[in-house]
Design a protein around this motif. Sequence first.
Motif, PDB file in Angstrom:
ATOM      1  N   ALA A  18      22.281  30.668  -3.537  1.00  0.00           N
ATOM      2  CA  ALA A  18      21.204  31.126  -4.424  1.00  0.00           C
ATOM      3  C   ALA A  18      21.709  31.069  -5.865  1.00  0.00           C
ATOM      4  CB  ALA A  18      20.805  32.550  -4.053  1.00  0.00           C
ATOM      5  N   ASN A  19      20.811  30.741  -6.752  1.00  0.00           N
ATOM      6  CA  ASN A  19      21.128  30.652  -8.186  1.00  0.00           C
ATOM      7  C   ASN A  19      22.074  29.508  -8.535  1.00  0.00           C
ATOM      8  OD1 ASN A  19      19.624  33.082  -8.767  1.00  0.00           O
ATOM      9  ND2 ASN A  19      21.361  34.236  -7.940  1.00  0.00           N
ATOM     10  N   SER A  20      22.182  28.542  -7.644  1.00  0.00           N
ATOM     11  CA  SER A  20      22.984  27.360  -7.963  1.00  0.00           C
ATOM     12  C   SER A  20      22.353  26.633  -9.147  1.00  0.00           C
ATOM     13  CB  SER A  20      23.035  26.400  -6.767  1.00  0.00           C
ATOM     14  OG  SER A  20      23.465  25.111  -7.180  1.00  0.00           O
ATOM     15  N   PRO A  21      23.164  26.211 -10.123  1.00  0.00           N
ATOM     16  CA  PRO A  21      22.608  25.467 -11.262  1.00  0.00           C
ATOM     17  C   PRO A  21      22.347  23.996 -10.934  1.00  0.00           C
ATOM     18  CG  PRO A  21      24.968  25.732 -11.540  1.00  0.00           C
ATOM     19  CD  PRO A  21      24.600  26.505 -10.314  1.00  0.00           C
ATOM     20  N   HIS A  22      22.697  23.583  -9.714  1.00  0.00           N
ATOM     21  CA  HIS A  22      22.535  22.180  -9.318  1.00  0.00           C
ATOM     22  C   HIS A  22      21.815  22.084  -7.978  1.00  0.00           C
ATOM     23  CE1 HIS A  22      26.324  22.273 -11.798  1.00  0.00           C
ATOM     24  NE2 HIS A  22      25.556  21.478 -12.497  1.00  0.00           N
ATOM     25  N   THR A  23      20.680  22.768  -7.881  1.00  0.00           N
ATOM     26  CA  THR A  23      19.959  22.858  -6.613  1.00  0.00           C
ATOM     27  C   THR A  23      19.563  21.489  -6.061  1.00  0.00           C
ATOM     28  OG1 THR A  23      19.104  25.041  -7.191  1.00  0.00           O
ATOM     29  CG2 THR A  23      17.920  23.824  -5.482  1.00  0.00           C
ATOM     30  N   ALA A  24      19.052  20.616  -6.904  1.00  0.00           N
ATOM     31  CA  ALA A  24      18.595  19.306  -6.434  1.00  0.00           C
ATOM     32  C   ALA A  24      19.766  18.479  -5.897  1.00  0.00           C
ATOM     33  CB  ALA A  24      17.887  18.554  -7.556  1.00  0.00           C
ATOM     34  N   ALA A  25      20.857  18.430  -6.649  1.00  0.00           N
ATOM     35  CA  ALA A  25      22.022  17.667  -6.220  1.00  0.00           C
ATOM     36  C   ALA A  25      22.649  18.287  -4.971  1.00  0.00           C
ATOM     37  CB  ALA A  25      23.050  17.603  -7.339  1.00  0.00           C
TER      38      ALA A  25
END
Length: 361
Positions: free
Chosen positions: A278-285
């Motif tokens: 959660a709260n990953s700054p690179h969700t798409a990747a």
Amino acid sequence: MPSPRPALAASAVLTATALLATACSSTASPAGSSGGGSGKQTVTFMGFYGSFQDEFTKTVIDPFEKANPDITVKYVPIQNSAEVLAKLRASKSRPVADVALMDRSVAPTANKEKVFAKLDPAKVPNLRRLVDTARSKDGYGPGFSLDSLSILYHSKKVKQAPTSWNDLWDPAYKGKLAMPIADTRGVALIIALEKILGGDYKKDIDPAIGRLKKLAPGVETWQPSPDVYTAVQSGEAQVAVGWNARGQYYKDSSGGVVQPVLPKEGTVTQINTINLAANSPHTAAAQKFIDYAIGAKAQKAFDEAAFYAPVNRDVRLSPAVKNRTAASDVQRKNQIPTDWDWLTTRYTAWVDRIKQEVISG
């Protein structure tokens, strides 16, 4: 069948030092903080150390990076799921990893605490290709690999190979046992023992705990270093409990010194899940990476190298490898039914009882 594995390259000291250094650096900065102005995104992945890391890097990360030159994957090795949960809890607002592996028995706790995020099926299309046991009912991280509990023994020192869980109590092995059971291995062993003792693990685990108490005086180590597989290989221990996949890997890398055994009473299947922080700054990747990891190509390559059973139903392992994994006909026939969803709420209590009543008792 894959080519013979090379001998273990790193010493225990170097492995432990590298693990500590990486873990410390991962705690100091949020996921993906590296990468600078190169235009690349860095996805930080927490996965198990040792042979798992070696094979995962070669068969999953390297091909993924080649196919996605704009994404770099940084591997942070961890000891177990409890360590992953602790690190991600402590960095919840700015997670130190974007993607993490975790035992299915621990992952629901992380999901409930919002440590992990639900996946977008449109961005992870391979979710549709998973076997039923690997699917997540609530949209969180799916299974990545399937494994089973086994007995390990040193083929040069043990004259009579163990064939049963009951053999752990054989007087011939007293003082020669390695039993790292203060985790999922212990939970799985309790379930196997309850079956042998004619009990129901959902009602009462006192019989299994009592049986383990009787084993305690014969245990040489509860926490072999750096792990149970190298302890058996070196002869520090002659008989042990561990996971089949790593046991099979070490069988090859040790030239047959380490031998894994499927006990005649059956075994317990364990699932490692792959999760989006959660709260990953690179969700798409990160989701692109998860999709690749559970895809047929990556699953086949990794499982052929590391002896896990695949979670993607399109994978067909070579017969020589399949027969050494949890996907083999023999292992599938001898699986002890286990309700891991139910165990989620009992997992910590069971591990605490093992620590207090068996190891410290």
